[in-house]
Motif scaffolding. Structure first.
Motif, PDB file in Angstrom:
ATOM      1  N   GLN A  15      11.911  -3.685   8.293  1.00 46.61           N
ATOM      2  CA  GLN A  15      12.855  -2.871   7.529  1.00 46.61           C
ATOM      3  C   GLN A  15      12.859  -3.270   6.060  1.00 46.61           C
ATOM      4  O   GLN A  15      12.731  -4.445   5.719  1.00 46.61           O
ATOM      5  CB  GLN A  15      14.259  -3.043   8.111  1.00 46.61           C
ATOM      6  N   GLY A  16      12.990  -2.263   5.200  1.00 45.83           N
ATOM      7  CA  GLY A  16      13.089  -2.491   3.769  1.00 45.83           C
ATOM      8  C   GLY A  16      14.375  -1.898   3.233  1.00 45.83           C
ATOM      9  O   GLY A  16      14.984  -1.038   3.870  1.00 45.83           O
ATOM     10  N   MET A  17      14.793  -2.348   2.059  1.00 45.62           N
ATOM     11  CA  MET A  17      16.017  -1.821   1.468  1.00 45.62           C
ATOM     12  C   MET A  17      15.758  -1.275   0.069  1.00 45.62           C
ATOM     13  O   MET A  17      14.863  -1.730  -0.639  1.00 45.62           O
ATOM     14  CB  MET A  17      17.107  -2.888   1.405  1.00 45.62           C
ATOM     15  N   ASN A  18      16.555  -0.286  -0.288  1.00 44.78           N
ATOM     16  CA  ASN A  18      16.547   0.271  -1.631  1.00 44.78           C
ATOM     17  C   ASN A  18      17.965   0.144  -2.175  1.00 44.78           C
ATOM     18  O   ASN A  18      18.823   0.979  -1.879  1.00 44.78           O
ATOM     19  CB  ASN A  18      16.108   1.737  -1.611  1.00 44.78           C
ATOM     20  N   PRO A  19      18.246  -0.902  -2.951  1.00 48.89           N
ATOM     21  CA  PRO A  19      19.608  -1.134  -3.434  1.00 48.89           C
ATOM     22  C   PRO A  19      20.104  -0.048  -4.376  1.00 48.89           C
ATOM     23  O   PRO A  19      21.311   0.133  -4.538  1.00 48.89           O
ATOM     24  CB  PRO A  19      19.503  -2.485  -4.142  1.00 48.89           C
ATOM     25  N   HIS A  56      16.253  11.101   3.791  1.00 47.70           N
ATOM     26  CA  HIS A  56      16.056  10.874   2.362  1.00 47.70           C
ATOM     27  C   HIS A  56      14.573  10.704   2.057  1.00 47.70           C
ATOM     28  O   HIS A  56      13.908   9.845   2.618  1.00 47.70           O
ATOM     29  CB  HIS A  56      16.828   9.623   1.912  1.00 47.70           C
ATOM     30  N   ARG A  57      14.078  11.542   1.170  1.00 51.05           N
ATOM     31  CA  ARG A  57      12.683  11.470   0.765  1.00 51.05           C
ATOM     32  C   ARG A  57      12.599  11.422  -0.749  1.00 51.05           C
ATOM     33  O   ARG A  57      13.504  11.856  -1.457  1.00 51.05           O
ATOM     34  CB  ARG A  57      11.904  12.687   1.280  1.00 51.05           C
ATOM     35  N   GLY A  58      11.498  10.893  -1.230  1.00 49.55           N
ATOM     36  CA  GLY A  58      11.286  10.819  -2.668  1.00 49.55           C
ATOM     37  C   GLY A  58       9.802  10.695  -2.954  1.00 49.55           C
ATOM     38  O   GLY A  58       8.966  10.863  -2.066  1.00 49.55           O
ATOM     39  N   LYS A  59       9.464  10.390  -4.183  1.00 53.38           N
ATOM     40  CA  LYS A  59       8.067  10.194  -4.544  1.00 53.38           C
ATOM     41  C   LYS A  59       7.646   8.776  -4.190  1.00 53.38           C
ATOM     42  O   LYS A  59       8.415   7.838  -4.332  1.00 53.38           O
ATOM     43  CB  LYS A  59       7.863  10.451  -6.033  1.00 53.38           C
ATOM     44  N   ALA A  80       0.825  -1.209   0.000  1.00 52.72           N
ATOM     45  CA  ALA A  80       0.000   0.000   0.000  1.00 52.72           C
ATOM     46  C   ALA A  80       0.859   1.258   0.000  1.00 52.72           C
ATOM     47  O   ALA A  80       0.478   2.280  -0.570  1.00 52.72           O
ATOM     48  CB  ALA A  80      -0.935   0.003   1.207  1.00 52.72           C
ATOM     49  N   LEU A  81       2.003   1.187   0.652  1.00 49.17           N
ATOM     50  CA  LEU A  81       2.976   2.275   0.614  1.00 49.17           C
ATOM     51  C   LEU A  81       4.146   1.815  -0.248  1.00 49.17           C
ATOM     52  O   LEU A  81       4.929   0.958   0.157  1.00 49.17           O
ATOM     53  CB  LEU A  81       3.460   2.621   2.023  1.00 49.17           C
ATOM     54  N   GLN A  82       4.249   2.362  -1.438  1.00 46.99           N
ATOM     55  CA  GLN A  82       5.310   1.974  -2.369  1.00 46.99           C
ATOM     56  C   GLN A  82       6.318   3.114  -2.453  1.00 46.99           C
ATOM     57  O   GLN A  82       6.222   4.003  -3.294  1.00 46.99           O
ATOM     58  CB  GLN A  82       4.708   1.627  -3.733  1.00 46.99           C
ATOM     59  N   ASP A  83       7.284   3.063  -1.531  1.00 42.44           N
ATOM     60  CA  ASP A  83       8.268   4.136  -1.400  1.00 42.44           C
ATOM     61  C   ASP A  83       9.651   3.744  -1.900  1.00 42.44           C
ATOM     62  O   ASP A  83      10.624   4.468  -1.692  1.00 42.44           O
ATOM     63  CB  ASP A  83       8.354   4.594   0.059  1.00 42.44           C
ATOM     64  N   GLY A  84       9.746   2.573  -2.552  1.00 41.70           N
ATOM     65  CA  GLY A  84      11.021   2.143  -3.103  1.00 41.70           C
ATOM     66  C   GLY A  84      11.821   1.227  -2.202  1.00 41.70           C
ATOM     67  O   GLY A  84      12.934   0.831  -2.552  1.00 41.70           O
ATOM     68  N   TYR A  85      11.260   0.866  -1.037  1.00 38.67           N
ATOM     69  CA  TYR A  85      11.972   0.017  -0.087  1.00 38.67           C
ATOM     70  C   TYR A  85      11.257  -1.325   0.035  1.00 38.67           C
ATOM     71  O   TYR A  85      10.111  -1.391   0.473  1.00 38.67           O
ATOM     72  CB  TYR A  85      12.055   0.694   1.284  1.00 38.67           C
ATOM     73  N   GLN A  86      11.945  -2.392  -0.356  1.00 35.43           N
ATOM     74  CA  GLN A  86      11.383  -3.735  -0.320  1.00 35.43           C
ATOM     75  C   GLN A  86      11.674  -4.373   1.031  1.00 35.43           C
ATOM     76  O   GLN A  86      12.828  -4.480   1.451  1.00 35.43           O
ATOM     77  CB  GLN A  86      11.998  -4.591  -1.434  1.00 35.43           C
ATOM     78  N   LEU A  87      10.626  -4.797   1.730  1.00 31.73           N
ATOM     79  CA  LEU A  87      10.823  -5.386   3.053  1.00 31.73           C
ATOM     80  C   LEU A  87      11.639  -6.670   2.980  1.00 31.73           C
ATOM     81  O   LEU A  87      11.408  -7.517   2.127  1.00 31.73           O
ATOM     82  CB  LEU A  87       9.476  -5.696   3.709  1.00 31.73           C
ATOM     83  N   PHE A  93       0.984  10.899  -3.681  1.00 32.74           N
ATOM     84  CA  PHE A  93       2.357  10.526  -4.002  1.00 32.74           C
ATOM     85  C   PHE A  93       3.312  11.142  -2.985  1.00 32.74           C
ATOM     86  O   PHE A  93       4.472  11.393  -3.270  1.00 32.74           O
ATOM     87  CB  PHE A  93       2.707  10.973  -5.421  1.00 32.74           C
ATOM     88  N   ARG A  94       2.798  11.360  -1.790  1.00 30.92           N
ATOM     89  CA  ARG A  94       3.577  11.974  -0.718  1.00 30.92           C
ATOM     90  C   ARG A  94       4.355  10.915   0.056  1.00 30.92           C
ATOM     91  O   ARG A  94       3.784   9.970   0.584  1.00 30.92           O
ATOM     92  CB  ARG A  94       2.638  12.731   0.227  1.00 30.92           C
ATOM     93  N   ASP A  95       5.657  11.090   0.112  1.00 27.82           N
ATOM     94  CA  ASP A  95       6.487  10.218   0.932  1.00 27.82           C
ATOM     95  C   ASP A  95       6.208  10.562   2.395  1.00 27.82           C
ATOM     96  O   ASP A  95       6.336  11.721   2.795  1.00 27.82           O
ATOM     97  CB  ASP A  95       7.966  10.442   0.609  1.00 27.82           C
ATOM     98  N   PRO A  96       5.831   9.576   3.222  1.00 26.60           N
ATOM     99  CA  PRO A  96       5.499   9.876   4.618  1.00 26.60           C
ATOM    100  C   PRO A  96       6.704  10.256   5.463  1.00 26.60           C
ATOM    101  O   PRO A  96       6.548  10.713   6.594  1.00 26.60           O
ATOM    102  CB  PRO A  96       4.873   8.570   5.113  1.00 26.60           C
ATOM    103  N   ALA A  97       7.906  10.064   4.931  1.00 26.32           N
ATOM    104  CA  ALA A  97       9.102  10.404   5.696  1.00 26.32           C
ATOM    105  C   ALA A  97       9.204  11.911   5.882  1.00 26.32           C
ATOM    106  O   ALA A  97       8.911  12.684   4.981  1.00 26.32           O
ATOM    107  CB  ALA A  97      10.340   9.881   4.978  1.00 26.32           C
ATOM    108  N   LYS A  98       9.632  12.322   7.076  1.00 29.95           N
ATOM    109  CA  LYS A  98       9.776  13.746   7.387  1.00 29.95           C
ATOM    110  C   LYS A  98      11.147  14.016   7.977  1.00 29.95           C
ATOM    111  O   LYS A  98      11.765  13.150   8.534  1.00 29.95           O
ATOM    112  CB  LYS A  98       8.699  14.185   8.389  1.00 29.95           C
TER     113      LYS A  98
END
Length: 305
Positions: free
Chosen positions: A162-166, A196-199, A137-144, A300-305
């Motif tokens: 935790q998820g990673m973004n290689p 780090h934030r993104g779309k 549901a939250l697709q922020d680029g980090y795969q659990l 398309f808001r990244d929840p990270a602040k």
């Protein structure tokens, strides 16, 4: 609800065995002291705080600001509470990689062994849904790749995953606290801590409410009709403002999943998300159709602040 997200660099290597053994022993004593002095609920509250959790790892001896802190601290906590856990009513299930996929079975085993009764089904659901939210549901680029579920004999729970973004070389840690969960799919974050934030396709954002409703509605439609619509979209030249493109979606690859959602007829987005096989591609396809057919634009808001 989510209580926080931490952003950490990905580092290779492992913790020395002698250090891990000491971390397990020390974590056992610290957790026991917290439970005896403040109660199990307070322990879960602290573990769900990303800042406290990071400090906890440093106190245990893992003072690297890397992704390994999450997996090592959770692993040490699990080992440390193997014998002490039943005495204080705190249990740890899951872990990294394959261990994360055994979480439901471990919860059920604890429940049978220590008589948790009806709570087991609710706890298993919380484990699965918290992972599904952060991965689908939250697709922020980090795969659990890591999921630890901490729960008590009275049915309280918390999640550290935790998820990673290689591509970026960073990991992102998600914290959940069960007592604050009112709705798994609506604005679960209360604090997000990272640099780090993104779309992101954020289907759990408050502003995605219309998109969630439309997605659930579409999931009950004839799958052949939806596949035809998706194929038509692939032929369109979408305006640059769209974050979701037809080229991101292969209609044929999600046909079977749409057939399953059609047969099960989910009442809302949470039920849709809980259907086995519904993954990121299905959610993206339904979000795109929701916008183009109903005008329900997802966030398309990244929840990270």
């Amino acid at each position: 609800m989510h209580t926080g997200i931490a952003q950490l660099p990905l580092h290779t290597g492992g913790v020395p065995r002698w250090l891990f053994q000491r971390m397990a022993l020390l974590s056992r004593e610290i957790v026991t002291a917290i439970v005896l002095e403040h109660g199990r609920e307070e322990l879960l509250s602290r573990l769900s705080d990303p800042f406290w959790f990071q400090a906890f790892g440093c106190v245990l001896g893992f003072d690297w600001h890397s992704s390994g802190l999450t997996t090592t601290v959770c692993g040490a906590l699990k080992v440390g509470l193997e014998e002490r856990g039943p005495e204080i009513g705190v249990f740890v299930a899951g872990g990294k990689g394959r261990a994360s996929r055994r979480t439901p079975e471990e919860i059920e085993a604890f429940g049978e062994r220590y008589g948790l009764g009806r709570e087991v089904e609710r706890l298993v659901y919380a484990s699965r849904m918290s992972a599904k939210v952060d991965n689908t549901a939250l697709q922020d680029g980090y795969q659990l790749y890591h999921h630890t579920f901490i729960f008590t004999s009275s049915g309280e729970w918390a999640v550290v995953q935790q998820g990673m973004n290689p591509d970026t070389g960073w990991a992102r840690r998600y914290h959940w606290l069960g007592r604050d969960v009112r709705n798994f799919v609506r604005e679960p974050h209360s604090a997000v801590c990272c640099d780090h934030r993104g779309k992101a396709l954020n289907m759990v954002a408050d502003e995605s409410e219309d998109a969630r409703r439309a997605s659930a509605l579409l999931s009950r439609e004839d799958p052949e009709k939806l596949v035809r619509e998706l194929k038509r979209i692939k032929k369109l030249e979408l305006p640059s403002r769209h974050e979701l493109l037809g080229s991101d979606i292969d209609p044929e690859s999600i046909r079977k999943v749409l057939l399953r959602t059609y047969e099960e007829g989910p009442e809302d987005f949470e039920e849709l998300l809980g259907i086995r096989g519904v993954g990121p591609k299905t959610v993206r396809a339904l979000a795109l159709l929701s916008e183009l057919i109903y005008g329900s634009t997802p966030s398309f808001r990244d929840p990270a602040k």
